[in-house]
Write a protein that holds these residues in place. Sequence first.
Motif, mmCIF file in Angstrom:
data_model
loop_
_atom_site.group_PDB
_atom_site.id
_atom_site.type_symbol
_atom_site.label_atom_id
_atom_site.label_comp_id
_atom_site.label_asym_id
_atom_site.label_seq_id
_atom_site.Cartn_x
_atom_site.Cartn_y
_atom_site.Cartn_z
ATOM 1 N N ARG B 2 0.849 -1.206 0.000
ATOM 2 C CA ARG B 2 0.000 0.000 0.000
ATOM 3 C C ARG B 2 0.875 1.243 0.000
ATOM 4 O O ARG B 2 1.883 1.307 0.705
ATOM 5 C CB ARG B 2 -0.889 0.027 1.241
ATOM 6 C CG ARG B 2 -1.888 -1.111 1.313
ATOM 7 C CD ARG B 2 -2.937 -0.801 2.369
ATOM 8 N NE ARG B 2 -3.878 0.206 1.906
ATOM 9 C CZ ARG B 2 -4.487 1.090 2.705
ATOM 10 N NH1 ARG B 2 -4.240 1.114 3.996
ATOM 11 N NH2 ARG B 2 -5.344 1.960 2.205
ATOM 12 N N ALA B 3 0.497 2.228 -0.788
ATOM 13 C CA ALA B 3 1.270 3.472 -0.847
ATOM 14 C C ALA B 3 0.365 4.671 -0.611
ATOM 15 O O ALA B 3 -0.785 4.697 -1.050
ATOM 16 C CB ALA B 3 1.955 3.597 -2.202
ATOM 17 N N PHE B 46 0.605 1.826 5.684
ATOM 18 C CA PHE B 46 1.183 1.868 4.332
ATOM 19 C C PHE B 46 2.604 1.336 4.359
ATOM 20 O O PHE B 46 3.280 1.417 5.385
ATOM 21 C CB PHE B 46 1.192 3.309 3.803
ATOM 22 C CG PHE B 46 -0.172 3.933 3.745
ATOM 23 C CD1 PHE B 46 -1.011 3.692 2.669
ATOM 24 C CD2 PHE B 46 -0.626 4.733 4.789
ATOM 25 C CE1 PHE B 46 -2.277 4.247 2.621
ATOM 26 C CE2 PHE B 46 -1.903 5.283 4.756
ATOM 27 C CZ PHE B 46 -2.728 5.050 3.672
ATOM 28 N N ASP B 47 3.048 0.798 3.215
ATOM 29 C CA ASP B 47 4.440 0.363 3.098
ATOM 30 C C ASP B 47 5.320 1.521 2.635
ATOM 31 O O ASP B 47 6.507 1.562 2.897
ATOM 32 C CB ASP B 47 4.538 -0.783 2.076
ATOM 33 C CG ASP B 47 3.627 -1.925 2.457
ATOM 34 O OD1 ASP B 47 3.999 -2.680 3.373
ATOM 35 O OD2 ASP B 47 2.521 -2.039 1.876
ATOM 36 N N THR B 77 8.234 3.327 4.727
ATOM 37 C CA THR B 77 9.328 3.881 3.918
ATOM 38 C C THR B 77 8.899 5.243 3.366
ATOM 39 O O THR B 77 7.832 5.368 2.771
ATOM 40 C CB THR B 77 9.651 2.926 2.747
ATOM 41 O OG1 THR B 77 10.101 1.692 3.297
ATOM 42 C CG2 THR B 77 10.747 3.502 1.856
ATOM 43 N N LEU B 78 9.746 6.236 3.593
ATOM 44 C CA LEU B 78 9.413 7.602 3.177
ATOM 45 C C LEU B 78 10.285 8.019 1.997
ATOM 46 O O LEU B 78 11.509 7.963 2.083
ATOM 47 C CB LEU B 78 9.651 8.577 4.334
ATOM 48 C CG LEU B 78 8.783 8.372 5.572
ATOM 49 C CD1 LEU B 78 9.318 9.206 6.734
ATOM 50 C CD2 LEU B 78 7.337 8.752 5.278
ATOM 51 N N MET B 79 9.648 8.428 0.930
ATOM 52 C CA MET B 79 10.402 8.924 -0.228
ATOM 53 C C MET B 79 9.904 10.317 -0.594
ATOM 54 O O MET B 79 8.734 10.495 -0.924
ATOM 55 C CB MET B 79 10.253 7.987 -1.426
ATOM 56 C CG MET B 79 10.937 8.540 -2.668
ATOM 57 S SD MET B 79 11.350 7.294 -3.877
ATOM 58 C CE MET B 79 9.735 6.848 -4.436
ATOM 59 N N GLY B 119 13.745 -2.134 -2.164
ATOM 60 C CA GLY B 119 13.203 -3.466 -1.925
ATOM 61 C C GLY B 119 11.684 -3.483 -1.873
ATOM 62 O O GLY B 119 11.080 -4.325 -1.227
ATOM 63 N N LEU B 120 11.059 -2.532 -2.584
ATOM 64 C CA LEU B 120 9.594 -2.433 -2.531
ATOM 65 C C LEU B 120 8.901 -2.913 -3.807
ATOM 66 O O LEU B 120 7.728 -2.677 -3.999
ATOM 67 C CB LEU B 120 9.173 -0.988 -2.254
ATOM 68 C CG LEU B 120 9.398 -0.495 -0.821
ATOM 69 C CD1 LEU B 120 9.073 0.988 -0.715
ATOM 70 C CD2 LEU B 120 8.557 -1.283 0.166
#
Lengths: 270, 127, 156
Positions: B2-3, B46-47, B77-79, B119-120
């Motif tokens: 999930r994003a 969320f991933d 994971t935060l981008m 790795g997502l």
Amino acid sequence: MTVSTQSFSFVSDLVRRHSAIQLAPGKEYLVESRLGPLAREKGLHGTDAVEQYVQRYVRTGSSGEIVRVVEAMTTNETSWFRDTSPFTALRRVVLPAHGDGDLSIWSAACSTGQEPYSIAMVLAEQGHQRFRILATDINAQVLDRARGGRYSQLEVNRGLPAPMLVRHFRRAGAEWEVDPALRRNLTFEKHNLLTPPPGVGTFDVVFLRNVLIYFDMPTKQSILARLRSRVRPGGYLILGAAETTVGVDPAWERVDGAHGSIYRLRGGSA
Amino acid sequence: MRALVIDDSRVMRRIVASTLKGLGFEIAEAGDGRAALDLLEAGERFDLACVDWNMPVMDGLELVQEVRKRRDWRDLTLMMVTTESEQNQIVRALAAGAHEYLIKPFTPDALEAKLDMLGLLPQKELA
Amino acid sequence: MTDTTSTLAQSVVPMAQDLFTAMVDGEPGLLLPMEALEEPITDPLYAWVDIVGPAVSRTLVVTARETADRLARSLLLKEDDEPVTLEDVQDALGEVANVVGGNLKAMMPEGSSLTLPVVEHAEPSASRPADHEQALLWWGGPILIQLWTSTNGEDL
């Protein structure tokens, strides 16, 4: 301005076999725009120039023309660490076996330089100080770009981890420039793989990724034989994911347990 | 997977979301940092969060700082996905706890490459 | 022209082309620089972002509603004849100003920040003409990018 269904599937099949890059139906415009310049070089103009080019020069199987087509179609795919396995192998297999002594690396067919700089970044991150990298390509133009070490925003976005970007590059106007400290250990030289290997001495590691796929069997064998004469026994050869020495040159053995196509020259200690 | 896509521009949310959907993600959207925090506080998980920097109400850097204060959200994971492209700004965002940083403009394959390195991505099929 | 302005001016075209190649067209070569506008832009929309702080700057993008509609359709992955709302169009054009302005900020003295984009039917007020302007052509429609810069703290 249309390429026929047959020509499109011929080109997409060629690209898939040589680069593992998929060219889905609907990307005809990409074939038109990328192969247009090649067609014009052959003196073909007009709306069916690309179609004529594919029919006359590519489908006839000329290996030189096939290389150019695949390059033209995949030229934007050059990236930093997108395929991580070669760099993981460098870290987990090559460096532990080698220790911290001088390391000599050849990055063959380095294109615009992402590979040799990525290798240098991995070594720097691992604290490995003593190394030299010889980066070569047959194309003087891409080699100039590699030597310049300047990349656009779009290029650094593609597969370069942000922590590495900020550590090893600095902003230069609209572009990013490789840190001089990282470049110190790199040498660039024009070289054709069909001639004897460049430089002097022997290499501990050779990166030769996504190159052999373009050549026929006798040419692959002669490239590997020449290359082997300059790799120390026990040294490593790192190929592209779809490539292998198996059935080509028995002097190499596959490194077990490493992901990716990593081979070791038989003989020597490690 | 999930994003959560956080950007005040709907156009930009849709661009990021359509690439992520193509890669198999399920998507939620938020128009600013506060709206994103509200979703997380309501228990949504969320991933990955793709975070714009300049937004009304709460900007992306503040959101990253808020998320990093919470131990129970540490798997997120935060981008950053932003037009902010000074070296210092990237360093600030990474120091605040962002894992990756994608500068606008970007191509879908650049976004995919970032996810690959994090790795997502689902395991790739062999061509 | 100051050094900063000339650095920015040189970067506008490659920057805008990168943006259109990567996010609008998916291929290069469709956004072309022009010497100057051939005629004034009709039914214009104005989108701008400001840089405030040690460096002061404005990036203004002007285009006809028709071109802005096409831009919104491209960005939203819509068909050629699908309608787009004014809100979509404003959002799309605002994001173009944001990405160009944001990338230009990286070339200016550090420590400044970027305002959120504003999109209007009317031109923003300015005390002087733009320091630099660049006309571009996209799918037959003109797009004008204007820049104001000031590094000594004076207003635009």
